[in-house]
Design an enzyme around this catalytic site. Structure first.
Site, PDB file in Angstrom:
ATOM      1  CG  HIS A 275       6.724   1.240   3.203  1.00 47.41           C
ATOM      2  ND1 HIS A 275       6.367   0.232   2.332  1.00 47.41           N
ATOM      3  CD2 HIS A 275       5.825   1.199   4.214  1.00 47.41           C
ATOM      4  CE1 HIS A 275       5.296  -0.382   2.814  1.00 47.41           C
ATOM      5  NE2 HIS A 275       4.945   0.183   3.949  1.00 47.41           N
TER       6      HIS A 275
ATOM      7  CE1 TYR B 238       4.492   4.365  -1.952  1.00 49.66           C
ATOM      8  CE2 TYR B 238       2.857   6.087  -2.164  1.00 49.66           C
ATOM      9  CZ  TYR B 238       3.184   4.796  -1.826  1.00 49.66           C
ATOM     10  OH  TYR B 238       2.224   3.937  -1.372  1.00 49.66           O
TER      11      TYR B 238
ATOM     12  CE  LYS C 169      -3.365   2.305  -0.746  1.00 47.75           C
ATOM     13  NZ  LYS C 169      -3.330   3.062   0.492  1.00 47.75           N
TER      14      LYS C 169
ATOM     15  CG  HIS D 235       2.429  -6.685   5.187  1.00 52.23           C
ATOM     16  ND1 HIS D 235       2.319  -7.241   6.427  1.00 52.23           N
ATOM     17  CD2 HIS D 235       2.655  -5.369   5.412  1.00 52.23           C
ATOM     18  CE1 HIS D 235       2.466  -6.295   7.357  1.00 52.23           C
ATOM     19  NE2 HIS D 235       2.663  -5.158   6.761  1.00 52.23           N
TER      20      HIS D 235
ATOM     21  CG  HIS E 102      10.799  -6.426   2.517  1.00 50.89           C
ATOM     22  ND1 HIS E 102      10.198  -6.108   1.317  1.00 50.89           N
ATOM     23  CD2 HIS E 102      12.126  -6.218   2.334  1.00 50.89           C
ATOM     24  CE1 HIS E 102      11.132  -5.714   0.462  1.00 50.89           C
ATOM     25  NE2 HIS E 102      12.311  -5.778   1.050  1.00 50.89           N
TER      26      HIS E 102
ATOM     27  CD  GLN F 292       3.980  -4.609  11.020  1.00 50.70           C
ATOM     28  OE1 GLN F 292       4.121  -5.706  10.516  1.00 50.70           O
ATOM     29  NE2 GLN F 292       4.224  -3.505  10.363  1.00 50.70           N
TER      30      GLN F 292
ATOM     31  CD  GLU G  30       5.459   0.105  10.538  1.00 50.56           C
ATOM     32  OE1 GLU G  30       5.122  -0.964   9.993  1.00 50.56           O
ATOM     33  OE2 GLU G  30       6.242   0.917  10.009  1.00 50.56           O
TER      34      GLU G  30
ATOM     35  CD  GLN H 245      -0.786  -4.506  12.026  1.00 49.17           C
ATOM     36  OE1 GLN H 245      -1.676  -4.638  11.196  1.00 49.17           O
ATOM     37  NE2 GLN H 245       0.267  -3.752  11.791  1.00 49.17           N
TER      38      GLN H 245
ATOM     39  CG  ASP I  77      -0.743   0.895  -8.864  1.00 51.55           C
ATOM     40  OD1 ASP I  77       0.282   0.923  -8.163  1.00 51.55           O
ATOM     41  OD2 ASP I  77      -1.379   1.919  -9.158  1.00 51.55           O
TER      42      ASP I  77
ATOM     43  CG  ASN J  44       1.898  -0.765  -1.493  1.00 54.05           C
ATOM     44  OD1 ASN J  44       2.464  -1.794  -1.836  1.00 54.05           O
ATOM     45  ND2 ASN J  44       2.203  -0.151  -0.390  1.00 54.05           N
TER      46      ASN J  44
END
Length: 739
Positions: free
Chosen positions: A54, A57, A96, A100, A102, A245, A317, A319, A500, A538
């Site tokens: 994640h 890459y 961009k 999200h 999972h 989150q 994580e 927010q 993408d 991503n």
């Protein structure tokens, strides 16, 4: 868990605790070599999250390098929070898309909401004001109660966050296929506007400068969210709710305004969103990109839970948080600025010259790791790739036209397929008019947003037909980019660039990796031909449930420039007497089509083919005709073929229909999904000029009968359909399935 209970370095190695965090034996050995010693628990956590797929890459980098990422308008390509493209007059568009998936599979409302929040932060961290949101969603079949629940909650989560924050959600797509039943896809896209001089980077320059933490406090939510996103979903995933989150859109609204004010201050050196891997990624990446180090004192992190360990603070994580670097001595200005918005801004460290990420807690040094090792030196894997077994079988099939008894009934059935049917149930929940800049609202080929203070507009769309990509990844990859560009052109825009979101199954399976390679090859070729470079994106892997992968779904988010808002064109018919034209030939292409799936219950055979040079030529002709004022309406021909495209253009109008004559075998003429086709209407007085400018065939005219009638070349009626009845079927399909 207190520091006392954390395993020591020897235990971490001997009991293979690193493996539970997602590191392989080889990777742990690399960490040992980099540090020249065994890592402690916190350091192991830093590496495990930064070296996850994640964040790093590591499985996809060799493939991503194939994308064309430069162009004369590109100001910022991949590598920062978002890409930036020049639109003239000292202005630029920033955009961009991210996944999200999972989190949305197990906690759909918060998963979708925080996906929206995260992508908005990526855009304003560049210095841009977010002006529009889009989303691309994939679910299983709506007959399933679980899918209904996921669909309703994801849409509510997107609406809840976007509406509260005051950014219009203007477009997107929703598709339904059985392969997404256990693993829905939720891809969110944000578009922002910026003046060239305001562009900011996530870089920590200047030794001695101050590192500050701004925004919401840190809790235990989302710890290891990046690692969770780098594994397959399973029955035990439900237990990972803490890795999802929780978002607060009102806090983020304040954060946007505060950060946009901050960007005007010369005290700011660098700014980055705390996204995946939270404080770890923002600090390591900002230091690494600047060739510097960062020292941080974790006691100063604003915490909303007691007894948090360095490990938990670094991997949270939570927010609505940003990390910023400001000039030494200017800290109080920043504190005052954020205080005005009721937000915390806390000094928690400084930039150093030695390229190390060094962490202190309770007076002790708890981690010391080279920033580059975390941000840049993850191992790169060239995964084995093997052509999927089904591919040769599908390619060898003789294409058969599905048997259709009654054309009118088939058209009505297609209009009620959830993938084709009206998405009004979805976008009616979104505030798409807030900020009052939306020129073309959801429901046409692309949304258009005004660039305030100019006569320009931005056209935007998301596209991906994953059925075609499953059947033929390379061809399908080309089609995804081409269809996005076709949608932009039909709206009067010149395609600029793409972002993408590559959604795939487990890359460790050679057949999945083959899908990734081939679809990226196809997309790259289309981007080069259509001159739309990739400016960021991503990768979302491991989209599988119980070993079943989703279709390969590399979603394309595209933005185009409408040079003058009077060029804005929509898909619905405008007035009776206008001439209807079709651009592009129709072949009996049904592989992966809506008709094939509806009749056979599955997809097979060859996907439609595409010639990118022909696509480019047609798009240029259509755009020039639109800019010359010759076009009344334009619509790309996609799922369901010509019959559906013509019906949609009639449904969108009031009291209008069309009489049309189509050549060739009836089922193909009506329902085949051949590429590079458009339905265009033109005023009678522009007939000659249009036919000179565009290679198109006149097939009929717009009528005031409120009926669509389609004849074959012998002039026999294939179908006559009342537009009000079609509209009712098309609009009612999704609400009816949700009851």
């Amino acid at each position: 868990m207190s520091l006392m209970l954390e395993p020591n370095p020897t235990q971490i190695k001997e009991e293979r605790i690193y493996a539970e965090m997602g590191l392989t034996d080889e990777e742990f050995a690399m960490v040992e070599k980099i540090l020249g010693r065994l890592p402690n628990y916190t350091e192991t956590g830093l590496f495990s999250v930064m070296w996850s797929e994640h964040c790093s890459y590591k499985n996809s980098k060799p493939v991503l390098r194939k994308f064309p990422t430069t162009g004369e308008r590109v100001l910022q390509g991949p590598g920062e929070g978002a890409g930036i493209v020049d639109i003239g007059d000292n202005q630029a568009v920033v955009f961009k898309m991210e996944s999200h998936n999972h989190p949305s599979a197990i906690e759909p409302y918060q998963g979708a909401a925080t996906g929206v929040g995260g992508i908005i932060r990526d855009v304003f961290s560049m210095g841009a004001r977010p002006v529009a949101l889009l989303n691309s969603l994939r679910f299983g079949e709506l007959q399933s109660p679980r899918v209904k629940y996921l669909f309703e909650e994801v849409v509510a989560g997107i609406a809840g966050y976007g509406n509260c924050i005051g950014i219009p959600t203007v477009g997107g797509e929703v598709q339904f296929d059985p392969c997404y039943e256990g693993n829905p896809l939720v891809n969110a896209m944000c578009v922002g506007l910026i003046n060239h001089e305001d562009i900011k980077k996530g870089q920590a320059h200047g030794a001695g400068n101050t590192v500050m933490y701004v925004g919401a406090s840190t809790g235990r939510d989302g710890i290891h969210g990046a690692t969770f996103a780098s594994e397959e979903l399973s029955e035990s995933s439900e237990a990972k709710r803490p890795a999802v989150q929780v978002g607060d859109p009102f806090m983020e609204k304040l954060l946007i305004e505060a950060c946009l004010e901050l960007i005007q201050s010369d005290a700011l050196v660098g700014i980055q969103d705390m996204g995946a891997a939270g404080l770890t990624s923002s600090s390591a990446e900002m230091a690494s990109k600047a060739g510097m180090g960062i020292e941080m004192y974790l006691d100063d992190v604003p915490q909303r839970e007691t007894g948090m360990t360095p490990y938990e603070m670094m991997l949270s994580e939570s927010q609505e948080r940003m990390l910023i670097v400001v000039k030494k001595g200017r800290e109080q200005e920043i504190v005052d600025l954020f205080e005005k918005y009721g937000l915390a801004a806390v000094t928690m460290g400084k930039v150093t010259e030695d390229k190390m990420l060094r962490l202190f807690h309770k007076g002790e040094k708890v981690a010391e790791v080279p920033a580059d090792a975390l941000a840049e030196e993850a191992p790169i894997y060239h995964k084995p790739s093997k052509e999927a077994a089904y591919f040769a079988e599908f390619q060898a099939m003789k294409m058969e036209t599905p048997k259709v008894e009654n054309y009118k009934e088939t058209l009505f059935a297609l209009l009620q397929q959830p993938t084709i049917a009206s998405k009004e149930w979805v976008y009616d929940q979104y505030d798409y008019q807030v900020r009052t800049s939306t020129v073309v609202t959801p429901g046409s080929d692309a949304a258009v947003v005004r660039v305030r203070g100019t006569e320009k507009g931005l056209a935007m769309t998301t596209d991906c037909n994953s059925r075609y990509i499953y059947l033929d990844p390379e061809m399908g990859g080309k089609i995804a980019v081409a269809e996005a560009a076709r949608n932009i052109v039909c709206s009067g825009g010149e395609p600029l660039a793409i972002t993408d979101c590559l959604n795939f199954g487990n890359p460790e399976k050679p057949e999945i990796f083959w899908q990734i390679e081939k679809s990226v090859d196809g997309m790259s070729e289309a981007c080069r031909t259509l001159q739309t470079p990739v400016i960021g994106g991503n990768v979302s892997m491991y989209n599988e449930r119980s070993g079943e992968a989703v279709y390969p779904t590399p979603t394309v988010g595209m933005v185009g420039l409408v040079h003058d808002l009077k060029h804005v064109t929509t898909q619905e018919f405008k007035q009776a007497g206008d001439l209807v034209y079709v651009i592009g030939e129709t072949k009996a292409e049904f592989g992966g089509s809506e008709l094939q799936k509806m009749i056979h219950g599955k997809i097979f055979g060859q996907s439609p083919s595409i010639d990118l040079d022909v696509e480019l030529k047609r798009q240029k002709q259509v755009l020039e005709a639109i800019q010359a004022g010759l076009v009344q309406s334009a619509h790309d021909v996609a799922e369901g073929g010509l019959a559906v495209a013509i019906s949609e253009s009639a449904i969108g109008a009031k009291g209008l229909g069309a009489t049309v004559k189509l050549d060739g075998e009836a089922t193909a003429a009506l329902f085949a999904e051949s590429q590079s086709r458009f339905v265009i209407t033109v005023k009678r007085e522009n007939k000659e000029a249009f036919e000179k400018a565009v290679e198109a065939i006149q097939v009929g005219e717009v009528t005031s009968t409120n009926e669509v009638t389609i004849h074959n070349e012998e002039n026999e009626v294939l179908l006559t359909a009342n537009v009000d009845e079609m509209r009712k079927a098309w609009k009612g399909a999704i609400p009816c399935l949700l009851k």
